[in-house]
Design an enzyme around this catalytic site. Structure first.
Site, PDB file in Angstrom:
ATOM      1  N   ASP A   7      -3.419  -8.866   8.339  1.00 47.81           N
ATOM      2  CA  ASP A   7      -3.450  -7.406   8.274  1.00 47.81           C
ATOM      3  C   ASP A   7      -2.079  -6.999   7.731  1.00 47.81           C
ATOM      4  O   ASP A   7      -1.082  -7.031   8.441  1.00 47.81           O
ATOM      5  CB  ASP A   7      -3.679  -6.836   9.691  1.00 47.81           C
ATOM      6  CG  ASP A   7      -3.430  -5.331   9.775  1.00 47.81           C
ATOM      7  OD1 ASP A   7      -3.286  -4.678   8.729  1.00 47.81           O
ATOM      8  OD2 ASP A   7      -3.394  -4.808  10.912  1.00 47.81           O
ATOM      9  N   LYS A  68       3.628  -0.354   1.139  1.00 43.39           N
ATOM     10  CA  LYS A  68       2.192  -0.321   0.853  1.00 43.39           C
ATOM     11  C   LYS A  68       1.781   1.013   0.213  1.00 43.39           C
ATOM     12  O   LYS A  68       0.787   1.104  -0.482  1.00 43.39           O
ATOM     13  CB  LYS A  68       1.447  -0.535   2.168  1.00 43.39           C
ATOM     14  CG  LYS A  68      -0.035  -0.783   2.029  1.00 43.39           C
ATOM     15  CD  LYS A  68      -0.583  -1.220   3.367  1.00 43.39           C
ATOM     16  CE  LYS A  68      -2.072  -1.097   3.475  1.00 43.39           C
ATOM     17  NZ  LYS A  68      -2.530  -1.479   4.827  1.00 43.39           N
ATOM     18  N   GLU A 172     -10.028  -2.845   6.031  1.00 39.20           N
ATOM     19  CA  GLU A 172      -9.513  -2.912   7.409  1.00 39.20           C
ATOM     20  C   GLU A 172     -10.575  -2.531   8.454  1.00 39.20           C
ATOM     21  O   GLU A 172     -10.753  -3.264   9.428  1.00 39.20           O
ATOM     22  CB  GLU A 172      -8.268  -2.034   7.535  1.00 39.20           C
ATOM     23  CG  GLU A 172      -7.076  -2.646   6.797  1.00 39.20           C
ATOM     24  CD  GLU A 172      -5.974  -1.656   6.469  1.00 39.20           C
ATOM     25  OE1 GLU A 172      -6.023  -0.508   6.975  1.00 39.20           O
ATOM     26  OE2 GLU A 172      -5.069  -2.018   5.709  1.00 39.20           O
ATOM     27  N   ASP A 196      -9.149   4.463  13.278  1.00 38.61           N
ATOM     28  CA  ASP A 196      -7.882   3.757  13.011  1.00 38.61           C
ATOM     29  C   ASP A 196      -6.776   4.764  12.689  1.00 38.61           C
ATOM     30  O   ASP A 196      -6.754   5.351  11.610  1.00 38.61           O
ATOM     31  CB  ASP A 196      -8.088   2.768  11.852  1.00 38.61           C
ATOM     32  CG  ASP A 196      -6.817   1.968  11.527  1.00 38.61           C
ATOM     33  OD1 ASP A 196      -5.739   2.277  12.072  1.00 38.61           O
ATOM     34  OD2 ASP A 196      -6.904   1.030  10.709  1.00 38.61           O
TER      35      ASP A 196
HETATM   36  P1  ADP Z   1      -0.070   0.569  10.235  1.00 35.06           P
HETATM   37  O1  ADP Z   1      -1.535   0.329  10.292  1.00 35.06           O
HETATM   38  O2  ADP Z   1       0.319   1.806   9.502  1.00 35.06           O
HETATM   39  O3  ADP Z   1       0.724  -0.608   9.809  1.00 35.06           O
HETATM   40  P2  ADP Z   1       0.124   0.478  13.179  1.00 35.06           P
HETATM   41  O4  ADP Z   1      -1.307   0.442  13.503  1.00 35.06           O
HETATM   42  O5  ADP Z   1       0.945  -0.699  13.510  1.00 35.06           O
HETATM   43  O6  ADP Z   1       0.413   0.931  11.703  1.00 35.06           O
HETATM   44  O7  ADP Z   1       0.714   1.758  13.938  1.00 35.06           O
HETATM   45  C1  ADP Z   1       2.051   2.076  13.867  1.00 35.06           C
HETATM   46  C2  ADP Z   1       2.252   3.427  14.490  1.00 35.06           C
HETATM   47  O8  ADP Z   1       1.816   3.394  15.846  1.00 35.06           O
HETATM   48  C3  ADP Z   1       3.704   3.846  14.502  1.00 35.06           C
HETATM   49  O9  ADP Z   1       3.814   5.189  14.085  1.00 35.06           O
HETATM   50  C4  ADP Z   1       4.092   3.708  15.965  1.00 35.06           C
HETATM   51  O10 ADP Z   1       5.092   4.629  16.330  1.00 35.06           O
HETATM   52  C5  ADP Z   1       2.787   4.024  16.644  1.00 35.06           C
HETATM   53  N1  ADP Z   1       2.717   3.472  18.006  1.00 35.06           N
HETATM   54  C6  ADP Z   1       2.857   2.183  18.374  1.00 35.06           C
HETATM   55  N2  ADP Z   1       2.756   2.056  19.705  1.00 35.06           N
HETATM   56  C7  ADP Z   1       2.553   3.294  20.190  1.00 35.06           C
HETATM   57  C8  ADP Z   1       2.377   3.843  21.500  1.00 35.06           C
HETATM   58  N3  ADP Z   1       2.411   3.054  22.573  1.00 35.06           N
HETATM   59  N4  ADP Z   1       2.193   5.175  21.624  1.00 35.06           N
HETATM   60  C9  ADP Z   1       2.182   5.983  20.546  1.00 35.06           C
HETATM   61  N5  ADP Z   1       2.337   5.538  19.294  1.00 35.06           N
HETATM   62  C10 ADP Z   1       2.521   4.209  19.109  1.00 35.06           C
HETATM   63 MG    MG Z   2      -3.249  -0.702  10.270  1.00 37.72          MG
END
Ligand code: ADP
Ligand code: MG
Length: 606
Positions: A7, A68, A172, A196
């Protein structure tokens, strides 16, 4: 040889593999199951992941993130222009493509987004190698459902640059549906809604799952909504508070804002498990400290409109899928931002109190599903019993211009892929021997409002009056969502097949070898850096032991002591001043020092 699922996220990436009859998430060398999609360049090395992210506030010009968002886009793309204003690193134009500009080892270097993504992929590949104890090259990489042909091709290229053999690319949400399907062993058809919400994007997908068949019904969302927007709201709130308290505006100070943003993101995560969070930053601006508090209620209120807008997307996707919310059997949460309690509550209320699926980890679902598919492809479906069948849809219509600027749709949006559709065209002038097609994707009737994918020309049409020739063009989208256009002249029967000459594809082909070579060079440089750091450590260790020995051992004469300590210091100084020296030379110097000791006082450093 095993195959991995990756991912490659905008904010975080995750890698998984199928082993011992189940999918396992692979931790990186820091022991973390997700790796921030960050790359940073310093005067001595290249960093990837958490270490790169930590560089952000000290070295923001050379610390790259959210790459990305750039991949497969042209420099003039409005989103590229908008994003670059927010970022602290430089973006330059190379032809019509964006390139990232950084200072690395005292020189200015530029990289295509594919090359940066490849560095993240290479890091994950290395983690997989360490985990499995063997070189891993086969991989399934996931991409957002809304990614167009150029973005998918560029992602595939990033995989190649990283030395991966990309078995397939899947969307995804489809990968998350697979993770859900494997987790839920029921044989009846179930309809799931995948929600998502990541760092910068939001996707909603409805799919039905029946045994091994994953059938995507509709997909939608917002490519500019995610956790980062919630961080920004909190940052703005504290900028105002700082201004009220101290009468100064910190908004134009990059370093202060960057520090504040990091603190806000941490506070936001805290608020997912607690009703209050503290934000404390010493010497934030002009020597002034900042100390404040934020409650969960306040955070929810400042983001109310953004949170509510996620439900609008859910409604649109339900209507696109021609479904009622009662038909949804399960709600699967994906992405870090779905940990926000208010979002969960809104969603649950909308679905009349329905329980949300809690067994799937929102950070790992996508990589989990990708790894399951990778195994399925690798084993030809034998180990996981049957081949998974993925019935995905194309998110945007694809067509060409026929008359003037009219968009002639060949493949309508939400068509199941893989697909193959034909269009028939003819000449508009007498004795015309070539036909030129521009290929676009998008939903607008005027092609210029849509996204240009590429140009293709069919030559060799036998001269004839206009309207006589019949040119058949075939548009094909493969399982990975990659488009190929071919055309032939049916009257002459000439097999004049022509593949789409997508500008980006052509360029990538010519450049890809160069990029692979550059990535190899990086790998060697990274290895040398590690070697050098190990050699320096060894030297420091030796010097330390020598000092200990000389101080404690009274049998060593004063003259010898002095000589030995001087030599130690001289060696250390030599390494410090000769920054560019190689690990080999450091080891040589270390050996000389050790030999001298062994000769003088029979000291063995081991
Ligand atoms: P992407 O798919 O964009 O790579 P992710 O699914 O890893 O991203 O999500 C990242 C986002 O999730 C970030 O903005 C991060 O601050 C937020 N995030 C991660 N953990 C938490 C949490 N416990 N509570 C709120 N937001 C969160
Ligand atoms: Mg993601």
């Amino acid at each position: 040889m095993a195959a991995i699922g990756i991912d490659l996220g905008t904010t975080n990436s995750c890698v998984a593999v199928y082993r011992n009859n189940r999918v396992e998430i692979i931790a990186n060398d820091q022991g973390s199951r997700i790796t921030p999609s960050w790359v940073s360049f310093t005067d001595s090395q290249k960093l990837v992941g958490e270490a790169a992210k930590e560089e952000a506030s000290m070295n923001c010009e050379n610390t790259l993130f959210q790459i990305k968002r750039l991949i497969g886009r042209k420099f003039n793309d409005p989103t590229v222009q908008k994003d670059r204003k927010r970022w602290g690193f430089g973006i330059v134009k190379d032809g019509d493509r964006p390139k990232l500009q950084v200072t690395y080892k005292e020189g200015v270097k530029t990289f295509f987004p594919e090359e940066i993504s490849a560095m993240i992929l290479a890091e994950l590949k290395e983690a997989a190698k360490a985990f499995m104890g063997e070189e891993i090259t086969d991989a399934v990489i996931t991409v957002p459902a809304y990614f167009n042909d150029a973005q998918r091709t560029a992602t595939r290229d990033a995989g190649r640059i990283a030395g991966l053999n990309v078995l397939s690319m899947i969307n995804e949400p489809t990968a998350a549906a697979i993770a859900y399907g494997l987790d839920n062993k029921s044989n009846d058809e179930r309809t799931v809604l995948i929600f998502d919400l990541g760092g910068g994007t939001f996707d909603v997908t409805i799919a039905t799952i029946e045994e091994q068949i994953f059938d995507v019904k509709a997909t939608g969302g917002n490519t500019h909504l995610g956790g980062e927007d919630f961080d920004n709201r909190m940052v703005d709130h504290f900028i105002e508070e700082f201004s009220k308290k101290h009468g100064v505006d910190i908004s134009s100070n990059k370093r202060a804002i960057s520090r504040l943003r990091v603190a806000c993101e941490a506070a936001k995560r805290k608020l997912s498990v607690s009703t209050n969070a503290k934000v404390q930053l010493d010497g934030l601006f002009m020597g002034l400290d900042f100390k404040s508090n934020i409650s969960q209620a306040k955070f929810d209120a400042m983001n109310e409109d953004l949170f509510d807008s996620t439900l609008d997307a859910v409604k649109t996707v339900l209507s696109d899928a021609k479904m009622d919310k009662k038909q949804i059997d399960d709600i699967v949460l994906v992405g870090g931002s779905t940990r926000i309690p208010k979002i969960r509550q809104l969603l649950q209320d909308f679905f009349d109190g329905k329980e949300i699926c809690r067994t799937i980890n929102p950070d790992e679902a996508v990589a989990y599903g990708a790894a399951a598919l990778a195994e399925n492809i690798r084993s030809g479906g034998s180990e996981t019993k049957e081949r998974l069948q993925l019935l995905d849809v194309t998110p945007l219509s694809i067509g060409t211009d026929v008359r003037e600027s009219d968009m002639c749709v060949i493949i309508p949006r939400n068509t199941k892929i893989p697909t193959r559709k034909m269009g028939s065209f003819t000449t508009s002038r007498d004795n015309q021997t070539a036909l030129n097609f521009e290929v676009y994707e998008g939903e607008r009737p005027c092609i210029h409002d849509n996204h240009h994918l590429g140009t293709f020309v069919l030559e060799g049409i036998p001269p004839a009056p206009k309207g006589v020739a019949t040119v058949i063009s075939v548009f094909e989208i493969d399982r990975s969502g990659i488009l190929t256009v071919t055309a032939y002249d049916s009257i002459s029967g000439s097999e004049n097949k022509i593949k789409i000459t997508n500008d980006e594809k052509q360029m990538a082909k010519n450049e890809i070898e160069k990029m692979i070579a550059a990535a190899e060079k990086f790998k060697i440089e990274d290895m040398e850096w590690k070697e050098k750091s190990a050699a320096k450590n060894e030297l420091e260790d030796l010097v330390y032991k020598i000092k200990q020995k000389v101080q404690k051992d009274t049998s060593v004469s004063h003259g010898d002591q002095k000589k030995i300590l001087l030599k130690s210091q001289a060696t250390m100084d030599w390494v410090k001043t000769n920054k560019k020296t190689e690990s080999k030379s450091i080891r040589q110097k270390t050996k000389e020092l050790r030999d001298l000791f062994n000769r003088m006082i029979g000291f063995s450093s081991d």
